[in-house]
Design a protein around this motif. Sequence first.
Motif, short mmCIF file in Angstrom:
data_model
loop_
_atom_site.label_atom_id
_atom_site.label_comp_id
_atom_site.label_asym_id
_atom_site.label_seq_id
_atom_site.Cartn_x
_atom_site.Cartn_y
_atom_site.Cartn_z
N ASP A 117 2.18 -84.71 44.21
CA ASP A 117 0.98 -84.68 43.37
C ASP A 117 0.43 -83.28 43.15
O ASP A 117 -0.61 -83.11 42.51
N GLY A 118 1.09 -82.26 43.71
CA GLY A 118 0.63 -80.88 43.56
C GLY A 118 -0.47 -80.48 44.53
O GLY A 118 -0.93 -79.34 44.49
N MET A 119 -0.88 -81.39 45.43
CA MET A 119 -1.91 -81.07 46.41
C MET A 119 -1.26 -80.52 47.69
O MET A 119 -0.10 -80.79 47.98
N LEU A 120 -2.05 -79.75 48.45
CA LEU A 120 -1.58 -79.13 49.68
C LEU A 120 -1.97 -80.01 50.87
O LEU A 120 -3.15 -80.27 51.09
N TYR A 121 -0.97 -80.44 51.63
CA TYR A 121 -1.19 -81.28 52.81
C TYR A 121 -1.00 -80.43 54.07
O TYR A 121 -0.12 -79.56 54.12
N ALA A 122 -1.81 -80.71 55.09
CA ALA A 122 -1.74 -79.97 56.34
C ALA A 122 -1.83 -80.94 57.51
O ALA A 122 -2.73 -81.79 57.55
N GLY A 123 -0.92 -80.80 58.45
CA GLY A 123 -0.97 -81.59 59.68
C GLY A 123 -1.67 -80.78 60.76
O GLY A 123 -1.31 -79.63 61.04
N LYS A 142 -5.65 -84.81 62.36
CA LYS A 142 -5.68 -85.40 61.01
C LYS A 142 -4.49 -84.92 60.19
O LYS A 142 -3.81 -83.96 60.53
N ILE A 143 -4.29 -85.56 59.05
CA ILE A 143 -3.57 -84.98 57.93
C ILE A 143 -4.62 -84.71 56.86
O ILE A 143 -5.39 -85.61 56.49
N LEU A 144 -4.68 -83.47 56.40
CA LEU A 144 -5.63 -83.05 55.39
C LEU A 144 -4.95 -82.97 54.03
O LEU A 144 -3.76 -82.66 53.94
N ARG A 145 -5.71 -83.23 52.99
CA ARG A 145 -5.21 -83.11 51.62
C ARG A 145 -6.19 -82.24 50.84
O ARG A 145 -7.36 -82.58 50.69
N LEU A 146 -5.67 -81.10 50.36
CA LEU A 146 -6.50 -80.07 49.75
C LEU A 146 -5.97 -79.71 48.37
O LEU A 146 -4.78 -79.88 48.08
N ALA A 153 -9.34 -82.52 48.13
CA ALA A 153 -8.69 -82.92 46.89
C ALA A 153 -9.36 -84.13 46.27
O ALA A 153 -9.84 -85.02 46.99
N PRO A 154 -9.41 -84.21 44.96
CA PRO A 154 -9.93 -85.41 44.31
C PRO A 154 -9.05 -86.61 44.65
O PRO A 154 -7.83 -86.48 44.75
N GLY A 155 -9.70 -87.76 44.83
CA GLY A 155 -8.96 -88.96 45.18
C GLY A 155 -8.76 -89.18 46.67
O GLY A 155 -8.12 -90.16 47.07
N ASN A 156 -9.32 -88.29 47.51
CA ASN A 156 -9.25 -88.51 48.95
C ASN A 156 -10.07 -89.75 49.32
O ASN A 156 -10.97 -90.17 48.59
N PRO A 157 -9.76 -90.36 50.48
CA PRO A 157 -10.47 -91.60 50.86
C PRO A 157 -11.99 -91.47 50.88
O PRO A 157 -12.69 -92.41 50.51
N ARG A 158 -12.49 -90.32 51.32
CA ARG A 158 -13.94 -90.08 51.29
C ARG A 158 -14.20 -88.87 50.40
O ARG A 158 -13.67 -87.79 50.65
N LYS A 159 -15.01 -89.04 49.39
CA LYS A 159 -15.31 -87.94 48.48
C LYS A 159 -15.92 -86.77 49.24
O LYS A 159 -16.82 -86.93 50.06
N GLY A 160 -15.40 -85.59 48.99
CA GLY A 160 -15.91 -84.40 49.64
C GLY A 160 -15.31 -84.12 50.99
O GLY A 160 -15.61 -83.09 51.60
N SER A 161 -14.46 -85.02 51.49
CA SER A 161 -13.81 -84.83 52.79
C SER A 161 -12.35 -84.45 52.57
O SER A 161 -11.67 -85.03 51.71
N PRO A 162 -11.81 -83.51 53.37
CA PRO A 162 -10.40 -83.16 53.24
C PRO A 162 -9.47 -84.13 53.95
O PRO A 162 -8.24 -84.02 53.83
#
Length: 310
Positions: A117-123, A142-146, A153-162
């Motif tokens: 999806d072009g987003m950056l994921y971090a473990g 966590k696994i972060l999505r940025l 990233a937009p579409g994360n489970p909680r808006k405004g949370s990585p």
Amino acid sequence: MATGIETPWGLAFLPDGSALVAERDSARVLQISPGGGAPREAYRVPGVSAAGEGGLLGLAVGKDFAKTDYVYAYHTAEHDNRIVRFKLGSRAAPEVIFDGIDKAGIHNGGRIAFGPDGMLYAGTGDAGDRSAAQNPDDTNGKILRLTPDGEPAPGNPRKGSPVWSMGHRNVQGLAWAPDRTMYAVEFGQNRFDEVNKIEPGRNYGWPDVEGTGNDSRYVNPLVTWTTDEASPSGAAIAGDTLYVAALRGERLWTVPLGGGDPEAELSGRYGRLRTVAVAPDGALWLTTSNTDGRGDVRDGDDRILRFPAR
């Protein structure tokens, strides 16, 4: 492909097929040509604090590299773990795009990768604080999505949370199948290492569960191994096979995603295996990790190896 590398950790490929390799303790980013040979220093990341399991860890090449020249790195700094981006050959200081991930001598996580999806994921790891993994407001465990700029990233489970998923002990392998299904591997404590299918907003149980449990609040792993068999770090997918590099297990696990039992390859042949990645030409590149203070150093270590994928 190359020998004499000091504790290689991150591995990523440029569009021309050459590989970038991160040396954990020296903070050097080495470049290796597609045909192998002597690596050259392409960049040295300033501000890296290498101690214990910390240092210069994961690397990722920006999806828009042809336009921006950005390379991303996850590293341990003086007070935290952080993600930076920089341009190879530049004298400018790296840009910090995400910081504040707790650091420790152990469990720093460190794997980063761009998803389909072009987003950056971090473990990230729990940094020795088990409770952090179950705190949704903590970025550890966590696994972060940025976004590529380091924002949640937009579409994360909680808006405004990585946070993309939680309840992890120490995630160091991220990979996506051709159908965009995400997988992650992580270290267990004393009993079971895990391969997990990652779904947004799900909880993977640590520290309440290690391995398979009977609690509906948590997702059970797809595969478990004893820590002696695996201690998995890197992960990559080629076709319908997930490859998992094992440190303590000193083998490369192959996991058929279409069904069937995992099989071990290269058992004991090259020592501790840290990272596996698929090159642009479809070959597997594999790094050893015998100079990390926990392995038996062999002649030529550490090495970068190349094999055909199945």
